[in-house]
Design a protein around this motif. Sequence first.
Motif, PDB file in Angstrom:
ATOM      1  N   GLY A 133       1.136  20.893   6.535  1.00  0.00           N
ATOM      2  CA  GLY A 133       2.000  21.952   6.030  1.00  0.00           C
ATOM      3  C   GLY A 133       3.418  21.527   5.698  1.00  0.00           C
ATOM      4  N   ALA A 134       3.695  20.228   5.710  1.00  0.00           N
ATOM      5  CA  ALA A 134       5.049  19.764   5.392  1.00  0.00           C
ATOM      6  C   ALA A 134       5.430  20.195   3.977  1.00  0.00           C
ATOM      7  N   LYS A 135       6.692  20.561   3.795  1.00  0.00           N
ATOM      8  CA  LYS A 135       7.135  21.065   2.498  1.00  0.00           C
ATOM      9  C   LYS A 135       7.345  19.969   1.467  1.00  0.00           C
ATOM     10  N   SER A 136       7.448  18.722   1.913  1.00  0.00           N
ATOM     11  CA  SER A 136       7.629  17.603   0.991  1.00  0.00           C
ATOM     12  C   SER A 136       6.473  16.630   1.133  1.00  0.00           C
ATOM     13  N   THR A 137       5.998  16.119  -0.002  1.00  0.00           N
ATOM     14  CA  THR A 137       4.934  15.117   0.002  1.00  0.00           C
ATOM     15  C   THR A 137       5.403  13.893  -0.773  1.00  0.00           C
ATOM     16  N   LEU A 138       5.278  12.749  -0.138  1.00  0.00           N
ATOM     17  CA  LEU A 138       5.611  11.479  -0.771  1.00  0.00           C
ATOM     18  C   LEU A 138       4.300  10.765  -1.081  1.00  0.00           C
ATOM     19  N   THR A 139       4.094  10.404  -2.337  1.00  0.00           N
ATOM     20  CA  THR A 139       2.884   9.700  -2.751  1.00  0.00           C
ATOM     21  C   THR A 139       3.219   8.232  -2.970  1.00  0.00           C
ATOM     22  N   VAL A 140       2.528   7.356  -2.263  1.00  0.00           N
ATOM     23  CA  VAL A 140       2.818   5.923  -2.331  1.00  0.00           C
ATOM     24  C   VAL A 140       1.586   5.160  -2.804  1.00  0.00           C
ATOM     25  N   TRP A 141       1.731   4.438  -3.913  1.00  0.00           N
ATOM     26  CA  TRP A 141       0.696   3.525  -4.383  1.00  0.00           C
ATOM     27  C   TRP A 141       1.137   2.129  -3.976  1.00  0.00           C
ATOM     28  N   GLU A 142       0.322   1.424  -3.209  1.00  0.00           N
ATOM     29  CA  GLU A 142       0.765   0.150  -2.655  1.00  0.00           C
ATOM     30  C   GLU A 142      -0.354  -0.875  -2.584  1.00  0.00           C
ATOM     31  N   ASP A 143       0.059  -2.134  -2.453  1.00  0.00           N
ATOM     32  CA  ASP A 143      -0.839  -3.276  -2.355  1.00  0.00           C
ATOM     33  C   ASP A 143      -0.353  -4.117  -1.179  1.00  0.00           C
ATOM     34  N   PHE A 144      -1.221  -4.394  -0.227  1.00  0.00           N
ATOM     35  CA  PHE A 144      -0.793  -5.100   0.979  1.00  0.00           C
ATOM     36  C   PHE A 144      -0.348  -6.538   0.727  1.00  0.00           C
ATOM     37  N   ARG A 145      -0.665  -7.103  -0.441  1.00  0.00           N
ATOM     38  CA  ARG A 145      -0.196  -8.449  -0.777  1.00  0.00           C
ATOM     39  C   ARG A 145       1.129  -8.428  -1.545  1.00  0.00           C
ATOM     40  N   CYS A 146       1.578  -7.259  -1.951  1.00  0.00           N
ATOM     41  CA  CYS A 146       2.748  -7.144  -2.825  1.00  0.00           C
ATOM     42  C   CYS A 146       4.055  -7.240  -2.034  1.00  0.00           C
ATOM     43  N   PRO A 147       4.922  -8.218  -2.345  1.00  0.00           N
ATOM     44  CA  PRO A 147       6.185  -8.353  -1.615  1.00  0.00           C
ATOM     45  C   PRO A 147       7.135  -7.176  -1.824  1.00  0.00           C
ATOM     46  N   ALA A 148       7.070  -6.530  -2.989  1.00  0.00           N
ATOM     47  CA  ALA A 148       7.920  -5.366  -3.214  1.00  0.00           C
ATOM     48  C   ALA A 148       7.526  -4.216  -2.292  1.00  0.00           C
ATOM     49  N   CYS A 149       6.222  -4.102  -2.027  1.00  0.00           N
ATOM     50  CA  CYS A 149       5.749  -3.067  -1.103  1.00  0.00           C
ATOM     51  C   CYS A 149       6.275  -3.334   0.307  1.00  0.00           C
ATOM     52  N   GLN A 150       6.271  -4.586   0.690  1.00  0.00           N
ATOM     53  CA  GLN A 150       6.809  -4.934   2.004  1.00  0.00           C
ATOM     54  C   GLN A 150       8.306  -4.630   2.064  1.00  0.00           C
ATOM     55  N   ALA A 151       9.036  -4.950   0.986  1.00  0.00           N
ATOM     56  CA  ALA A 151      10.476  -4.678   0.950  1.00  0.00           C
ATOM     57  C   ALA A 151      10.747  -3.186   1.083  1.00  0.00           C
ATOM     58  N   PHE A 152       9.942  -2.374   0.406  1.00  0.00           N
ATOM     59  CA  PHE A 152      10.089  -0.922   0.526  1.00  0.00           C
ATOM     60  C   PHE A 152       9.833  -0.484   1.969  1.00  0.00           C
ATOM     61  N   GLU A 153       8.783  -1.044   2.573  1.00  0.00           N
ATOM     62  CA  GLU A 153       8.442  -0.699   3.955  1.00  0.00           C
ATOM     63  C   GLU A 153       9.583  -1.037   4.907  1.00  0.00           C
ATOM     64  N   VAL A 154      10.141  -2.215   4.773  1.00  0.00           N
ATOM     65  CA  VAL A 154      11.225  -2.644   5.655  1.00  0.00           C
ATOM     66  C   VAL A 154      12.406  -1.680   5.556  1.00  0.00           C
ATOM     67  N   ALA A 155      12.734  -1.283   4.327  1.00  0.00           N
ATOM     68  CA  ALA A 155      13.894  -0.416   4.115  1.00  0.00           C
ATOM     69  C   ALA A 155      13.655   1.033   4.531  1.00  0.00           C
ATOM     70  N   TYR A 156      12.456   1.541   4.274  1.00  0.00           N
ATOM     71  CA  TYR A 156      12.206   2.982   4.431  1.00  0.00           C
ATOM     72  C   TYR A 156      11.345   3.376   5.627  1.00  0.00           C
ATOM     73  N   ARG A 157      10.665   2.439   6.245  1.00  0.00           N
ATOM     74  CA  ARG A 157       9.724   2.793   7.309  1.00  0.00           C
ATOM     75  C   ARG A 157      10.335   3.645   8.423  1.00  0.00           C
ATOM     76  N   PRO A 158      11.495   3.268   8.998  1.00  0.00           N
ATOM     77  CA  PRO A 158      12.046   4.104  10.081  1.00  0.00           C
ATOM     78  C   PRO A 158      12.268   5.551   9.649  1.00  0.00           C
ATOM     79  N   THR A 159      12.737   5.741   8.416  1.00  0.00           N
ATOM     80  CA  THR A 159      12.990   7.089   7.913  1.00  0.00           C
ATOM     81  C   THR A 159      11.687   7.846   7.697  1.00  0.00           C
ATOM     82  N   LEU A 160      10.684   7.171   7.144  1.00  0.00           N
ATOM     83  CA  LEU A 160       9.387   7.823   6.927  1.00  0.00           C
ATOM     84  C   LEU A 160       8.749   8.221   8.253  1.00  0.00           C
ATOM     85  N   HIS A 161       8.826   7.346   9.240  1.00  0.00           N
ATOM     86  CA  HIS A 161       8.279   7.672  10.558  1.00  0.00           C
ATOM     87  C   HIS A 161       9.003   8.881  11.154  1.00  0.00           C
ATOM     88  N   GLU A 162      10.322   8.879  11.058  1.00  0.00           N
ATOM     89  CA  GLU A 162      11.112   9.982  11.623  1.00  0.00           C
ATOM     90  C   GLU A 162      10.743  11.314  10.981  1.00  0.00           C
TER      91      GLU A 162
END
Length: 257
Positions: free
Chosen positions: A87-116
């Motif tokens: 029921g969350a009012k916001s939905t974030l859609t993420v298309w990702e590849d576990f081998r992609c370094p850009a995906c890892q960079a996004f994870e490093v920067a945004y993961r704490p916020t997404l978890h919170e």
Amino acid sequence: MSEKNRDGKRTARERLAVEREKQKAAEKRRRALIVGASVVCVLGLAAVIGVVAANSGKHKASSAGPAVAPSGAQGKDGLAIPVGKDGAKSTLTVWEDFRCPACQAFEVAYRPTLHELTDAGKLRVEYHLVRLIDGNLGGSGSLRAANAAACAQDAGKFRAFHDVLYANQPKETDDAFASNDKLIELAGKVKGLDTPAFRKCVQDGTHDSWVDRSNQAFRSGGFTGTPTVLLGGKNIYQDQTMTPAKLKQLVEAADRG
């Protein structure tokens, strides 16, 4: 005012100015890391059309059979793995590849916020797993890792294993994730995940065809690279002003209504 006091205030201002410049430089480096990694993933797609074509037969052979969606997958054709409150009012859609370094960079920067935000019930994240790098550079690490992540979803441990995969991501040219044994070894870092059922799922490639279907949806969607991150249909990853703090503000504002 004494000369000593003036000097003290001037020194304090100088220290503050230096600290601000340091913060600006750190933010610039963070953006360069994410944007630079993204360029690698995107340019790779454009440069190796021949490789994609040459490997297309291998892709079909490796994932023949009906698409078996992981437990709890949602959305069109069951291609989205949800994390967070329905029921969350916001939905974030993420298309990702576990081998992609850009995906890892996004994870490093945004993961704490997404978890919170997901833990607070304010945001729902829908993950779509693709195998862009397999097509770009050859190999099957993207497919094998995505299948293993789907197996972790079956066990109710997707987010934890997802984070472990990015924390242990090999270099883009190193197809280490092609090894099921390596993926099972990494599963040992998630409490309760390394079970006979999980191992069988990984070794059998239970969700391989599902990953390929997700990859086809990615290409059909006209997306140009990974990660593609959509909030309310807008690709916020392409927004150079976006930061974790700004994303948090947007989500919390939507949650307040």
